[in-house]
Write a protein that holds these residues in place. Structure first.
Motif, PDB file in Angstrom:
ATOM      1  N   UNK A   1       0.849  -1.182   0.000  1.00 16.46           N
ATOM      2  CA  UNK A   1       0.000   0.000   0.000  1.00 16.46           C
ATOM      3  C   UNK A   1       0.893   1.243   0.000  1.00 16.46           C
ATOM      4  N   UNK A   2       0.480   2.221  -0.745  1.00 14.91           N
ATOM      5  CA  UNK A   2       1.182   3.492  -0.820  1.00 14.91           C
ATOM      6  C   UNK A   2       1.055   4.208   0.531  1.00 14.91           C
ATOM      7  N   UNK A   3       2.189   4.547   1.157  1.00 12.59           N
ATOM      8  CA  UNK A   3       2.142   5.169   2.484  1.00 12.59           C
ATOM      9  C   UNK A   3       1.524   6.568   2.466  1.00 12.59           C
ATOM     10  N   UNK A   4       1.496   7.207   1.305  1.00 11.31           N
ATOM     11  CA  UNK A   4       0.889   8.539   1.253  1.00 11.31           C
ATOM     12  C   UNK A   4      -0.601   8.484   1.614  1.00 11.31           C
ATOM     13  N   UNK A   5      -1.252   7.383   1.305  1.00 12.42           N
ATOM     14  CA  UNK A   5      -2.666   7.213   1.663  1.00 12.42           C
ATOM     15  C   UNK A   5      -2.820   7.162   3.181  1.00 12.42           C
ATOM     16  N   UNK A   6      -1.889   6.500   3.842  1.00 13.77           N
ATOM     17  CA  UNK A   6      -1.929   6.397   5.305  1.00 13.77           C
ATOM     18  C   UNK A   6      -1.724   7.777   5.931  1.00 13.77           C
ATOM     19  N   UNK A   7      -0.765   8.533   5.424  1.00 19.28           N
ATOM     20  CA  UNK A   7      -0.521   9.873   5.966  1.00 19.28           C
ATOM     21  C   UNK A   7      -1.667  10.833   5.664  1.00 19.28           C
ATOM     22  N   UNK A   8      -2.322  10.663   4.549  1.00 19.09           N
ATOM     23  CA  UNK A   8      -3.513  11.464   4.258  1.00 19.09           C
ATOM     24  C   UNK A   8      -4.602  11.191   5.294  1.00 19.09           C
ATOM     25  N   UNK A   9      -4.734   9.937   5.686  1.00 18.80           N
ATOM     26  CA  UNK A   9      -5.732   9.574   6.702  1.00 18.80           C
ATOM     27  C   UNK A   9      -5.366  10.212   8.045  1.00 18.80           C
ATOM     28  N   UNK A  10      -4.078  10.217   8.385  1.00 22.31           N
ATOM     29  CA  UNK A  10      -3.648  10.859   9.621  1.00 22.31           C
ATOM     30  C   UNK A  10      -3.931  12.368   9.579  1.00 22.31           C
ATOM     31  N   UNK A  11      -3.688  12.990   8.439  1.00 24.39           N
ATOM     32  CA  UNK A  11      -4.003  14.411   8.284  1.00 24.39           C
ATOM     33  C   UNK A  11      -5.509  14.643   8.438  1.00 24.39           C
ATOM     34  N   UNK A  12      -6.283  13.695   7.952  1.00 23.41           N
ATOM     35  CA  UNK A  12      -7.736  13.763   8.069  1.00 23.41           C
ATOM     36  C   UNK A  12      -8.162  13.851   9.537  1.00 23.41           C
ATOM     37  N   UNK A  13      -7.444  13.189  10.445  1.00 22.44           N
ATOM     38  CA  UNK A  13      -7.781  13.216  11.872  1.00 22.44           C
ATOM     39  C   UNK A  13      -7.268  14.466  12.576  1.00 22.44           C
ATOM     40  N   UNK A  61       2.128 -10.354  10.704  1.00 19.42           N
ATOM     41  CA  UNK A  61       2.458 -11.585  11.416  1.00 19.42           C
ATOM     42  C   UNK A  61       3.697 -11.444  12.297  1.00 19.42           C
ATOM     43  N   UNK A  62       4.763 -10.872  11.766  1.00 23.37           N
ATOM     44  CA  UNK A  62       6.013 -10.811  12.519  1.00 23.37           C
ATOM     45  C   UNK A  62       6.412  -9.421  12.981  1.00 23.37           C
ATOM     46  N   UNK A  63       5.722  -8.379  12.550  1.00 26.15           N
ATOM     47  CA  UNK A  63       6.132  -7.028  12.921  1.00 26.15           C
ATOM     48  C   UNK A  63       4.949  -6.072  12.847  1.00 26.15           C
ATOM     49  N   UNK A  64       5.186  -4.857  13.334  1.00 28.36           N
ATOM     50  CA  UNK A  64       4.187  -3.786  13.255  1.00 28.36           C
ATOM     51  C   UNK A  64       4.779  -2.639  12.452  1.00 28.36           C
ATOM     52  N   UNK A  65       3.931  -1.998  11.683  1.00 26.01           N
ATOM     53  CA  UNK A  65       4.315  -0.775  10.983  1.00 26.01           C
ATOM     54  C   UNK A  65       3.568   0.375  11.631  1.00 26.01           C
ATOM     55  N   UNK A  66       4.310   1.411  12.057  1.00 27.40           N
ATOM     56  CA  UNK A  66       3.705   2.571  12.707  1.00 27.40           C
ATOM     57  C   UNK A  66       3.908   3.801  11.845  1.00 27.40           C
ATOM     58  N   UNK A  67       2.850   4.595  11.737  1.00 33.80           N
ATOM     59  CA  UNK A  67       2.867   5.824  10.969  1.00 33.80           C
ATOM     60  C   UNK A  67       2.328   6.925  11.875  1.00 33.80           C
ATOM     61  N   UNK A  68       3.061   8.029  11.995  1.00 31.29           N
ATOM     62  CA  UNK A  68       2.676   9.086  12.930  1.00 31.29           C
ATOM     63  C   UNK A  68       2.743  10.465  12.297  1.00 31.29           C
ATOM     64  N   UNK A  69       1.872  11.329  12.780  1.00 30.96           N
ATOM     65  CA  UNK A  69       1.934  12.764  12.544  1.00 30.96           C
ATOM     66  C   UNK A  69       1.624  13.426  13.877  1.00 30.96           C
ATOM     67  N   UNK A  70       2.004  14.677  14.012  1.00 32.21           N
ATOM     68  CA  UNK A  70       1.762  15.338  15.280  1.00 32.21           C
ATOM     69  C   UNK A  70       1.426  16.801  15.148  1.00 32.21           C
ATOM     70  N   UNK A  71       1.042  17.352  16.283  1.00 36.44           N
ATOM     71  CA  UNK A  71       0.786  18.786  16.440  1.00 36.44           C
ATOM     72  C   UNK A  71       1.522  19.239  17.684  1.00 36.44           C
ATOM     73  N   UNK A  72       2.178  20.357  17.574  1.00 32.21           N
ATOM     74  CA  UNK A  72       2.774  20.980  18.754  1.00 32.21           C
ATOM     75  C   UNK A  72       2.001  22.263  18.982  1.00 32.21           C
ATOM     76  N   UNK A  73       1.337  22.333  20.132  1.00 34.41           N
ATOM     77  CA  UNK A  73       0.546  23.516  20.478  1.00 34.41           C
ATOM     78  C   UNK A  73       1.356  24.330  21.481  1.00 34.41           C
TER      79      UNK A  73
END
Length: 93
Positions: A1-13, A61-73
């Motif tokens: 899966x294209x990771x840009x789709x995942x980051x778009x979803x994070x931006x959506x939140x 099965x053997x690992x986790x993939x983590x994708x993060x974005x953040x806000x600093x207020x």
């Protein structure tokens, strides 16, 4: 899966969080292109700012993939958007 789709979803939140229409959450199931992810949104405090982290995790099965974005207020109500790489610099995830 294209990771840009995942980051778009994070931006959506991020935007609804700023508008206060969604809050913090733990282990919420999210589907992206028929793949299952776990969404976590949490808040961390420092003396000069609040850090809000938006993380999607895909468990395989053997690992986790983590994708993060953040806000600093900052105390002057300024908001800085943080990338995954900027979060790595402060130890997240």
């Amino acid at each position: 899966m294209d990771t840009s789709i995942i980051y778009e979803k994070l931006e959506f939140y991020r935007e609804p969080y700023l508008a206060q229409s969604i809050g913090l959450c733990v282990d919420k199931a999210v589907s992206i292109n028929n793949k299952q992810f776990t969404l976590n949104i949490w808040l961390d405090h420092d003396s000069s700012f609040e850090l809000v982290v938006f993380m999607l995790t895909e468990s395989k099965l053997l690992f986790k993939s983590c994708y993060c974005l953040g806000l600093r207020k900052l105390h002057k109500k300024q908001i800085e958007y943080l990338t995954n790489e900027q979060l790595w610099e402060v130890g997240i995830p």
